[in-house]
Design an enzyme around this catalytic site. Structure first.
Site, PDB file in Angstrom:
ATOM      1  N   SER A 116      -0.133   8.914   0.865  1.00 45.24           N
ATOM      2  CA  SER A 116       0.165   8.453   1.949  1.00 45.24           C
ATOM      3  C   SER A 116      -0.661   9.564   2.829  1.00 45.24           C
ATOM      4  O   SER A 116      -0.952   9.271   4.004  1.00 45.24           O
ATOM      5  CB  SER A 116       1.182   8.350   2.359  1.00 45.24           C
ATOM      6  OG  SER A 116       1.865   7.550   1.752  1.00 45.24           O
ATOM      7  N   HIS A 137      -3.632   2.036  -1.211  1.00 42.67           N
ATOM      8  CA  HIS A 137      -2.619   2.470  -0.525  1.00 42.67           C
ATOM      9  C   HIS A 137      -1.239   1.143  -0.446  1.00 42.67           C
ATOM     10  O   HIS A 137      -1.762   0.405   0.432  1.00 42.67           O
ATOM     11  CB  HIS A 137      -2.643   3.289   0.778  1.00 42.67           C
ATOM     12  CG  HIS A 137      -1.490   4.015   1.334  1.00 42.67           C
ATOM     13  ND1 HIS A 137      -1.123   3.491   2.505  1.00 42.67           N
ATOM     14  CD2 HIS A 137      -0.346   4.709   0.941  1.00 42.67           C
ATOM     15  CE1 HIS A 137       0.069   4.244   2.900  1.00 42.67           C
ATOM     16  NE2 HIS A 137       0.350   4.742   1.892  1.00 42.67           N
ATOM     17  N   GLU A 149      -3.932  -0.841   1.701  1.00 45.01           N
ATOM     18  CA  GLU A 149      -5.078  -0.212   2.562  1.00 45.01           C
ATOM     19  C   GLU A 149      -6.070   0.265   1.311  1.00 45.01           C
ATOM     20  O   GLU A 149      -5.747   0.837   0.368  1.00 45.01           O
ATOM     21  CB  GLU A 149      -4.609   0.750   3.373  1.00 45.01           C
ATOM     22  CG  GLU A 149      -3.986   0.400   4.567  1.00 45.01           C
ATOM     23  CD  GLU A 149      -3.362   1.743   5.449  1.00 45.01           C
ATOM     24  OE1 GLU A 149      -3.038   1.374   6.597  1.00 45.01           O
ATOM     25  OE2 GLU A 149      -3.079   2.759   4.907  1.00 45.01           O
ATOM     26  N   ASN A 187      -0.183   4.164   9.153  1.00 45.00           N
ATOM     27  CA  ASN A 187       0.625   5.379   9.578  1.00 45.00           C
ATOM     28  C   ASN A 187       0.038   6.055  10.648  1.00 45.00           C
ATOM     29  O   ASN A 187       0.648   7.097  11.175  1.00 45.00           O
ATOM     30  CB  ASN A 187       0.822   6.451   8.224  1.00 45.00           C
ATOM     31  CG  ASN A 187       1.912   6.021   7.258  1.00 45.00           C
ATOM     32  OD1 ASN A 187       2.679   5.100   7.622  1.00 45.00           O
ATOM     33  ND2 ASN A 187       1.655   6.142   6.023  1.00 45.00           N
TER      34      ASN A 187
HETATM   35  P1  NAI Z   1       8.698   9.263  -6.225  1.00 50.00           P
HETATM   36  O1  NAI Z   1       9.376  10.726  -6.210  1.00 50.00           O
HETATM   37  O2  NAI Z   1       9.703   8.355  -6.006  1.00 50.00           O
HETATM   38  O3  NAI Z   1       8.121   9.285  -7.501  1.00 50.00           O
HETATM   39  C1  NAI Z   1       7.167  10.254  -8.146  1.00 50.00           C
HETATM   40  C2  NAI Z   1       7.155  10.117  -9.796  1.00 50.00           C
HETATM   41  O4  NAI Z   1       6.053  10.947 -10.264  1.00 50.00           O
HETATM   42  C3  NAI Z   1       8.395  10.816 -10.247  1.00 50.00           C
HETATM   43  O5  NAI Z   1       9.133   9.899 -11.123  1.00 50.00           O
HETATM   44  C4  NAI Z   1       7.885  12.043 -10.676  1.00 50.00           C
HETATM   45  O6  NAI Z   1       8.717  12.399 -12.037  1.00 50.00           O
HETATM   46  C5  NAI Z   1       6.643  11.607 -11.234  1.00 50.00           C
HETATM   47  N1  NAI Z   1       5.601  12.970 -11.330  1.00 50.00           N
HETATM   48  C6  NAI Z   1       5.545  14.184 -10.733  1.00 50.00           C
HETATM   49  N2  NAI Z   1       4.367  14.753 -11.232  1.00 50.00           N
HETATM   50  C7  NAI Z   1       3.878  14.271 -12.198  1.00 50.00           C
HETATM   51  C8  NAI Z   1       2.817  14.227 -13.204  1.00 50.00           C
HETATM   52  N3  NAI Z   1       2.294  15.711 -13.203  1.00 50.00           N
HETATM   53  N4  NAI Z   1       2.475  13.477 -14.072  1.00 50.00           N
HETATM   54  C9  NAI Z   1       3.100  12.243 -14.009  1.00 50.00           C
HETATM   55  N5  NAI Z   1       4.197  11.832 -13.391  1.00 50.00           N
HETATM   56  C10 NAI Z   1       4.565  12.714 -12.465  1.00 50.00           C
HETATM   57  O7  NAI Z   1       7.484   8.975  -5.274  1.00 50.00           O
HETATM   58  P2  NAI Z   1       7.033   7.790  -4.353  1.00 50.00           P
HETATM   59  O8  NAI Z   1       7.700   7.676  -3.269  1.00 50.00           O
HETATM   60  O9  NAI Z   1       6.903   6.713  -5.464  1.00 50.00           O
HETATM   61  O10 NAI Z   1       5.628   8.339  -3.997  1.00 50.00           O
HETATM   62  C11 NAI Z   1       4.591   8.555  -4.987  1.00 50.00           C
HETATM   63  C12 NAI Z   1       3.066   8.575  -4.395  1.00 50.00           C
HETATM   64  O11 NAI Z   1       2.956   7.315  -3.230  1.00 50.00           O
HETATM   65  C13 NAI Z   1       3.112   9.691  -3.270  1.00 50.00           C
HETATM   66  O12 NAI Z   1       1.578  10.193  -3.212  1.00 50.00           O
HETATM   67  C14 NAI Z   1       3.441   9.136  -1.719  1.00 50.00           C
HETATM   68  O13 NAI Z   1       2.685   9.754  -0.785  1.00 50.00           O
HETATM   69  C15 NAI Z   1       2.846   7.656  -2.079  1.00 50.00           C
HETATM   70  N6  NAI Z   1       3.450   6.433  -1.162  1.00 50.00           N
HETATM   71  C16 NAI Z   1       4.951   6.552  -1.009  1.00 50.00           C
HETATM   72  C17 NAI Z   1       5.583   5.596  -0.322  1.00 50.00           C
HETATM   73  C18 NAI Z   1       6.888   5.383  -0.123  1.00 50.00           C
HETATM   74  O14 NAI Z   1       7.498   4.663   0.612  1.00 50.00           O
HETATM   75  N7  NAI Z   1       7.792   5.967  -0.856  1.00 50.00           N
HETATM   76  C19 NAI Z   1       4.555   4.544   0.614  1.00 50.00           C
HETATM   77  C20 NAI Z   1       3.199   4.732   0.078  1.00 50.00           C
HETATM   78  C21 NAI Z   1       2.680   5.468  -0.653  1.00 50.00           C
END
Ligand code: NAI
Length: 385
Positions: A116, A137, A149, A187
């Site tokens: 993001s 995205h 996006e 955003n």
């Molecule tokens: P989250 O914290 O729910 O999930 C992230 C996952 O990645 C965790 O399960 C973690 O164990 C895993 N992880 C961390 N390091 C790792 C690695 N080296 N190899 C494999 N797995 C690994 O995060 P979320 O909210 O799903 O966000 C993920 C991405 O999506 C981020 O880049 C965020 O900016 C983006 N994003 C999030 C949104 C939201 O509303 N939560 C919306 C749009 C994009």
């Protein structure tokens, strides 16, 4: 088509469900075993609720779940033609994952990030073949939100952009093309919805309930800014604002509010913590808005003028086309109307006059009118014919 999703948190499992629903075989991996183990039951729960609502056949749900294959490591991603990364928002950690992945996948596999806030160019630069890298995205929850996006980096090849667009459209999503700049489209353009509402509150013009009432009543927004910030979480919403503010070299248009920062520091995160701008405990006092039409319209007009200004500036700086900016805001954050269509309807000159009045009052470059709006007001032109 076999695709890979790295990271099985909130976004990763949603993206995996979307791709598997479209018929792809989806390999999923997470470095945290417990998160990977929770992934399939989580997706199953989401599919079950679709079946329960009559939106999907049980046999279809079973087939979709069967296409999602947890992997014990990235080497199992060898046959993927697209890998979408949705791991923790840390550039160095993402870069290390892409470097490892490039040693595994084929030369023509597309690598994408769901980031993001990080620049796509900086992530692409961590790859041996940056031309295969792109931002894809999704919005939360990915299976529900229609918008995606697509963000090419300066390094991304034209054919990778076309393949990404075709693939994601094929998954039933609405795609918009965005330039690789902070906040991409949604955003960035949405910031004044929160920021200007907070400014109005901080100046003592109106309270939270009155501002929320004004935006819903006169603008038709499904939620007011404070209700929405409480829903998103003040920690997440504040962090996005602060990141966009710093990424835009501290442009006062994006300046965060101390009101929101203090709520975040206090742990008043919104619905999820039981308290934010409002108190969500069972017998909590519900503040009533001051339903005064003249003031309500003034509040709505001020926030809308700032939103339109941001949308117009995104077009001015070629972040996206006018069509895509309006699509992004209606499909990504459920705005009742595209902001640029709104500008056409109320009149560009009207918006310029409101912004100029704010600038004259505050002498703050936060209220500078976009050069595009001013040019259009002189020409008497519109965004859409
Ligand atoms: P989250 O914290 O729910 O999930 C992230 C996952 O990645 C965790 O399960 C973690 O164990 C895993 N992880 C961390 N390091 C790792 C690695 N080296 N190899 C494999 N797995 C690994 O995060 P979320 O909210 O799903 O966000 C993920 C991405 O999506 C981020 O880049 C965020 O900016 C983006 N994003 C999030 C949104 C939201 O509303 N939560 C919306 C749009 C994009």
């Amino acid at each position: 088509m076999t695709i890979g999703v790295i990271g099985t948190g909130t976004m990763g499992i949603g993206i995996a469900q979307v791709a598997a629903t479209a018929g792809c075989t989806v390999r999923i991996f997470d470095s945290y075993q417990a998160s990977l183990e929770k992934a399939k039951p989580g997706i199953q729960k989401s599919l079950d609720s679709l079946v329960a609502k009559g939106k999907m056949e049980a046999s279809t749900a079973e087939q979709i779940a069967g296409r999602i294959l947890p992997a014990t490591g990235l080497p199992e991603f060898q046959d993927c033609s697209l890998v979408i990364e949705a791991i923790v928002e840390k550039k160095e950690i993402k870069a290390a994952v892409f470097q490892e992945l490039e040693g595994i996948v084929s030369e023509d596999c597309i690598l994408a990030s769901n980031t993001s806030s990080l620049s796509i160019a900086s992530l692409a630069a961590s790859c041996r073949k940056p031309e295969r890298f792109i931002g894809i995205h999704f919005f939360n929850p990915a299976p529900v939100m229609k918008l995606v996006e697509i963000i090419p980096a300066v390094q991304t090849s034209g054919s990778v952009v076309n393949q990404a667009l075709t693939t994601i459209k094929g998954w039933g999503k609405i795609t918009v093309l965005a330039k690789d700049t902070p906040g991409f489209i949604v955003n960035r353009v949405a910031r004044p919805f929160y920021g200007e509402a907070l400014r109005i509150y901080d100046e003592g013009i109106a309270d939270f309930a009155t501002i929320d009432w004004a935006m819903k009543t006169f603008g038709g927004f499904p939620m007011g800014p404070f209700e929405l910030m409480d829903f998103i979480g003040n920690d997440i919403n504040y962090t996005v604002t602060e990141t966009v503010f710093h990424s835009f070299f501290c442009d006062p248009r994006f300046m965060p509010s101390f009101t929101q920062k203090r709520l975040m520091e206090a742990g008043y995160l919104g619905r999820k913590s039981g308290r934010g701008y409002y108190d969500y405990s069972p017998n909590a006092y519900k503040p009533s808005p001051l339903e005064e039409e003249k003031q309500g319209r003034m509040i709505f007009n001020r926030v809308l003028a700032m939103l339109i200004n941001e949308a117009a500036d995104a077009v001015h700086y070629r972040i996206a086309s006018a069509q895509d900016v309006d699509l992004a805001m209606t499909k990504g954050v459920n705005y009742p109307k595209g902001l640029l269509q709104w500008a056409d309807e109320i009149g560009i000159q009207n918006v310029v006059d409101q912004l100029d009045a704010l600038f004259a009052e505050y002498h703050d470059t936060r209220y500078r009118c976009s050069a595009l709006l001013r040019k259009m007001s002189v020409e008497g032109s519109r965004f859409f014919s």
